[in-house]
Design an enzyme around this catalytic site. Structure first.
Site, short mmCIF file in Angstrom:
data_model
loop_
_atom_site.label_atom_id
_atom_site.label_comp_id
_atom_site.label_asym_id
_atom_site.label_seq_id
_atom_site.Cartn_x
_atom_site.Cartn_y
_atom_site.Cartn_z
N MET A 434 -33.87 -23.59 35.58
CA MET A 434 -33.64 -24.59 34.48
C MET A 434 -34.85 -24.49 33.68
SD MET A 434 -32.58 -27.34 33.17
CE MET A 434 -33.19 -28.35 31.82
N GLU A 435 -34.51 -24.57 32.33
CA GLU A 435 -35.56 -24.06 31.30
C GLU A 435 -36.75 -25.28 30.93
OE1 GLU A 435 -32.16 -24.57 30.95
OE2 GLU A 435 -31.90 -25.50 28.85
N ASN A 436 -37.24 -26.23 31.81
CA ASN A 436 -38.21 -27.13 31.32
C ASN A 436 -39.15 -26.42 30.58
OD1 ASN A 436 -37.00 -28.84 33.23
ND2 ASN A 436 -37.86 -27.44 34.65
N HIS A 468 -32.69 -15.58 30.82
CA HIS A 468 -31.81 -16.73 30.05
C HIS A 468 -32.91 -17.94 30.05
CE1 HIS A 468 -28.06 -19.33 30.06
NE2 HIS A 468 -28.90 -20.14 30.48
N GLU A 469 -33.80 -18.14 31.06
CA GLU A 469 -34.38 -19.59 30.71
C GLU A 469 -35.52 -19.25 29.83
OE1 GLU A 469 -33.02 -21.55 32.26
OE2 GLU A 469 -31.84 -20.89 33.84
N HIS A 472 -34.14 -19.61 26.39
CA HIS A 472 -34.10 -21.35 26.40
C HIS A 472 -35.33 -22.02 25.55
CE1 HIS A 472 -30.19 -22.69 27.50
NE2 HIS A 472 -30.42 -22.40 28.72
N GLU A 491 -26.76 -23.04 25.43
CA GLU A 491 -26.24 -22.18 26.51
C GLU A 491 -25.64 -20.92 25.93
OE1 GLU A 491 -27.34 -22.70 29.12
OE2 GLU A 491 -27.84 -24.80 29.25
ZN LIG Z 1 -28.81 -22.30 30.29
#
Ligand SMILES: [Zn+2]
Length: 1057
Positions: A434-436, A468-469, A472, A491
């Site tokens: 999760m990209e917080n 990926h993260e 983001h 996404e």
């Molecule tokens: Zn994502």
């Protein structure tokens, strides 16, 4: 965010055929009722601390107080549910774990002022009837309430537009080693956009004390720090929408600023959403607790009251309390740490104020996790965190993380805006990552990798998730969609550019080739169903359409615009909209400007004109290419590709696309040009393309499959392609070989091409040595395998597959080397996995021997990491209780997430029904040693096992409510895994009745259930239409379904293999 079971991250579990998985990325919003009940008990049981909440001095829970106070409970449930809450929501006690926190005492007399509610959830999918193209016409039946369409309901869930949050002060003291409550205080300053007498914000699973809620007007008598108080007439809690509403005595004036403050108590829940608790066993065997967050899409409201919509960006000042033996991490660096007045052994970490950001990207971790720092970046503090014992496994992430961050800084031509970035692997996490912003949180398999223990696929997985993260941090964090309907902007981009990031770091992985099979072909089947959805779709939860189709159409844009235009348009978009929100039209505008500037699109054509046809409509075209009588021209037509045509479909939309056409022919055989030679407009039913090679030369459209469509040809061209593949397959580009296989097999599945044509084409595979075409073949064979498992055709099918794969198996061998090219390692894994699936004696013999050697010396496992899942699975399948227990023991012993993962999947391979039944029971009981997050992995492995599938289905039907209470957000995945091979009318009826009995409980998105039903209907239909066709083809090639009626010695020998 990246879901754990996203299809692109094939990890080859269950050694037989467990590869493709649908993504699942967000948390469902269930179990609020139970949490609400638990919290009443928790708070009362620990002494009604709410009165003691003060901004800087929170008492330690060791001193009980029992004063009366008014509590407003967010989710007061029905009485009979309360017993369930205590038996299912708290950690289950076991001899494996240290004592759980004290159980809550009897419930207090109700002092709530909020009305009872049976569910605090936005019941988005109750009684969904039909999903239309955009969902707009679909009606929602609610129990006793007015009907609302999906769109109306999504709108109804939104906050009023009158207030805009500017700045928050959030203080949280999570009692991790206490009773798991969270003592909290929040102040939020807002600007009034329209005069209003209501102050409305989100709240869920939180207990407030109405007396502590204060609303002050800013700028009035501020010198004394008092402000002017606005009187609150009434406090209201809207459970369905998760709103707290303060009804005011006077209207708030447009343009003025006000600050609302309140004290509250929350709960570190065990549902892996909001601010939740997690635990692990350290090297000494001691159980250690920690707290982590997961807020996307709408669970920040479970941690503190807030304006919990992505478009409502604000700045945040976070204060986290911790015991001195722990650390806290949040999005920004710590500004100062101060002693907690009255809190012996406690301190407050005060964080620097954030940049403007959305609530769903906030994050907190309070733990004893260890960390390492990177020295690769001059001006950004880059750290990785994990359990102390697993810290060496974080080295890969620590190595590639800063390099990928640098790559994206360069690629987007825009600096990473925060002074630090932490990446944390927590023991319990509901997704891969999760990209917080500034604090990316991962599950262990999403970030950790142990050389020599984890496989090449595990390494690729960790690399891809990190990439990926980090993508983001720009796409999603810096520029954020205005609303969830545009989440594909996050996404789709992250799922595409993660490949560019990894390709930069690991060029030998050929990840851009892998994109085609993992992402594009991976989503084609789902997007050829009536129950698909457009990329721009108004739902809280993302799905594989949003991720993989989103990524595929962005890749298509990259190719039709050309790399330079694409990059400059994207960079302009990001730098113009930084710290702000965006919609798709913003992106189209910047890309169009770049395209017109560079001359890559004519000035009368915009990116929006093209891309609206790919984002607002669901599905995709099959382009049919037919040779004309003149011999060197073709007629091209487009129509929507559907796996099953519904004669009585109510969908009257005329599906047409702007299609970029690229092509070559046998004479030219140039696959390099991926910018379109011709555009087929959405107004054109057919076009003619002249000047191709003569009729006895093949043509191929969609070079490198850069565009999002399938291609069908006349039978003559299919035969020419088959001949080419058989004679010299490398004359056709690798990706196009994968494309031809996938198109032919799925066109046959949809009834557009005879199965004989498609299966004849696969006949060249024994010569194929490239991974990507093989993957396409295996994915399609997997569908046939699922359809045939319980039919008389299964035996002949397995023998056919064995003959197909045997040359590959012989070439690749079992001798695995971790320094081989990665794609060779993958290929070997596939070849061995499929060979063992077909029962090839040599394969099974080696698997058993390797496993038994490990049993002899349990502390020395010599099985190569890449083949572990296959070896474990087949050894357990062939073995009994002893083999199973050995593997279970190794699971408990292992310190490596990927190894635990392999073992959990393999344990579901047993062929003993009683062992599988026991395993299913264990999956939904945390005291068994199986973590809640792994329940679906265990269930899935049993469901994919041909012996286990009926057991898993019965178990699910019998225990639906229990599973729902235990882990509601796993249900969708469980249902998918168990229904994949359903293809009989009786199974369809059972699924329909389960659906009718549990409406809205499988997933918050009604489309998920509709998809499962449609897939099973398709399978039933396929069996009726194509089973005999495939059997006849096999029969013609000597793979018989019937047995000889007279004994001949040679038959029995052959059958034994
Ligand atoms: Zn994502």
């Amino acid at each position: 965010m990246l879901g754990e079971v996203d299809k692109q991250h094939e990890r080859g579990h269950n050694s037989t055929l467990s590869f493709g998985k649908a993504p699942c990325c967000y948390l469902s919003r269930e179990a609020g009722v139970l949490l609400g009940v638990l919290m009443i008990g928790v708070v009362v049981g620990t002494g009604l601390l709410v009165h003691y909440l003060a901004p800087h001095t929170y008492p330690n829970l060791s001193t009980p107080h029992s004063q009366h106070f008014d509590v407003d409970v967010f989710a007061p449930p029905r009485q009979e549910k309360r017993a369930d809450a205590r038996t299912t929501s708290k950690p289950l006690s076991s001899h494996h774990s240290s004592p759980p926190p004290p159980p809550p005492p009897p419930l207090p007399p109700s002092t709530t002022s909020s009305p009872p509610s049976t569910s605090p959830q936005p019941d988005v999918m109750k009684g969904q009837k039909k999903e239309s193209l955009s969902g707009i016409e679909q009606k929602t039946e609610t129990e006793g309430k007015e009907e609302m369409t999906h769109e109306e309901r999504m709108e109804w869930l939104r906050l009023p537009l009158s207030l805009k949050p500017l700045h928050y002060l959030v203080k949280l003291q999570p009692l991790i080693n206490g009773n798991f409550s969270i003592l909290g205080y929040v102040e939020v300053e807002v600007e009034v956009l329209e005069a209003t007498t209501n102050f409305t914000l989100h709240i869920a699973d939180i207990i407030t004390n109405n007396n502590t809620v204060k609303l002050m007007e800013s700028g009035v008598e501020e010198e004394e720090g008092l402000g002017r108080e606005v009187v609150i007439r009434r406090h209201q809690y809207d459970h369905q929408r998760e709103f707290y509403i303060a009804h005011l005595e006077e209207a708030l004036q447009k343009g003025n600023k006000y600050t609302l403050s309140m004290e509250f108590t929350g709960l570190l829940n065990d549902q892996l959403h909001g601010f939740y608790r997690s635990n692990y066993r350290n090297a000494n065997g001691t159980e250690v607790w920690l707290a982590s967050t997961q807020f996307q899409a709408n669970d920040a409201r479970r941690a503190f009251p807030c304006f919990d919509e992505p478009g409502l960006k604000a700045t945040f000042e976070i204060h986290l309390a911790r015991q001195t033996n722990m650390t806290t991490i949040s999005n920004m660096p710590i500004k100062e740490t101060i002693h907690m007045v009255g809190g012996e052994g406690w301190v407050w970490d005060h964080y620097h104020t954030t940049v403007p950001m959305s609530t769903y990207l906030l994050a907190f971790v309070v733990s004893d996790l260890a960390h390492n720092n990177s020295t690769d970046l001059d001006d950004i503090l880059f750290r990785v965190w994990t359990r102390e014992e697993a810290l060496p496994q974080a080295n890969y992430a620590l190595d590639i993380g800063p390099r990928i961050l640098t790559f994206f800084t360069d690629y987007f031509n825009l600096s990473y805006p925060l002074p630090k970035l932490d990446m944390v692997a927590v023991p319990d996490f509901p997704a891969l990552g999760m990209e917080n912003w500034g604090l990316v949180i991962y599950s262990e398999i999403g970030m950790l990798y142990e050389a020599g223990v984890s496989s090449a696929a595990n390494k690729q997985l960790a690399g891809m998730v990190v990439s990926h993260e980090l993508a983001h941090q720009w796409f999603g964090d810096l520029v954020t969609p205005k609303w969830w309907s545009e989440i594909w902007l996050n996404e789709g981009f992250a799922s595409y550019v993660e490949h560019l990031g990894i390709d930069h770091i690991e060029p030998s992985w050929n990840i851009l080739e892998q994109f085609v099979i993992r992402r594009l072909q991976g989503v084609f089947v789902k997007d050829s169903l009536h129950s698909s959805n457009p990329v721009i779709y108004n739902a809280m939860n993302g799905n594989t359409i949003i991720y993989s189709k989103g990524a595929s159409i962005i890749r298509m844009m990259n190719h039709f615009l050309g790399d330079g235009t694409f990059r400059s348009g994207v960079s302009d978009y990001l730098s113009t909209l930084k710290y702000d929100n965006a919609v798709s039209d913003d992106l189209w505008e910047h890309l169009t400007l770049a395209a017109h500037r560079d001359g890559t699109l004519p000035t009368n054509l915009t990116v929006k004109t093209i891309m609206d046809t790919w984002t607002l409509q669901m599905g995709y075209p099959v382009i049919t290419v037919k040779r004309n009588n003149d011999g060197n021209s073709v007629t091209v037509t487009q129509e929507r590709f559907l796996l099953t045509r519904q004669e009585n479909s109510e969908d009257t939309h005329d599906y047409k696309w702007w299609v970029p056409l690229t092509y070559t022919d046998q004479a030219e055989a140039d696959f390099s040009q991926t910018q379109p030679k011709v555009w087929m407009k959405d107004s054109e039913a057919q076009i003619t393309i002249p000047h191709l090679a003569t009729k006895d030369h093949w043509v191929i459209f969609n070079l490198h499959q850069t565009a999002y469509y399938r291609v069908n040809y006349d039978l003559h061209n299919w035969h020419l392609l088959t001949s080419q593949l058989l004679s010299q397959h490398t004359a056709i580009a690798t990706i196009n070989r994968a494309q031809i296989i996938d198109d032919a097999m799925d066109l046959a599945r949809g009834g557009l091409v005879p199965y004989a044509t498609a299966l004849d084409l696969l006949g060249y595979l024994p010569q194929e040595r490239d991974y990507v075409p093989w993957w396409a073949a295996f994915e399609n064979l997997k569908f046939l395998k699922n359809m045939l498992t319980y039919t008389a055709g299964y035996g002949p099918f397995k023998r056919y597959v064995r003959d197909l794969v045997l040359p590959l198996y012989s070439t690749m061998g079992l001798d695995d080397h971790l320094d081989d090219p990665v794609l060779d390692q993958y290929m070997r894994q596939k070849a061995v996995s499929w060979a063992c699936f077909t029962g090839l004696p040599d394969c099974l013999h080696h698997a058993l021997a390797a496993f038994n050697a490990w049993r002899e010396t349990p502390h020395r496992n010599n099985i190569t990491a890449n083949l572990k899942s296959t070896v474990y699975c087949h050894a357990i399948a062939e073995g009994g209780e002893e083999e199973w227990r050995f593997a279970w023991h190794q699971y408990l012993e292992s310190n490596v997430g990927t190894e635990k993962d392999n073992l959990l999947s393999a344990l579901g391979c047993s062929k003993k029904p009683w062992i599988l039944s026991r395993y299913l029971e264990m999956a939904f009981n945390e005291s068994s040693g199986i973590k809640k997050q792994d329940a679906r992995r265990v269930f899935g492995s049993v469901a994919r096992n041909e012996v286990g599938q009926p057991l898993a289905w019965t178990f699910l039907q019998d225990n639906f409510d229990r599973i729902h209470a235990y882990s509601a957000n796993a249900l969708k995945g469980l249902m998918k895994s168990v229904t994949t091979s359903f293809n009989r009318e009786t199974q369809l009826k059972e699924l329909e009745s389960l659906h009718a009995a549990h409406k809205g409980q499988v997933s918050s998105n009604p489309l998920d259930m509709m998809e499962m039903l449609e897939r099973v209907r398709h399978n039933v239909d396929w069996t009726q239409r194509h089973y005999q066709e495939v059997m006849a083809w096999l029969q013609n090639r000597g793979y018989h379904t019937t047995l000889p009626t007279h004994h001949r010695p040679s038959d029995s020998q052959r059958a034994h293999g």
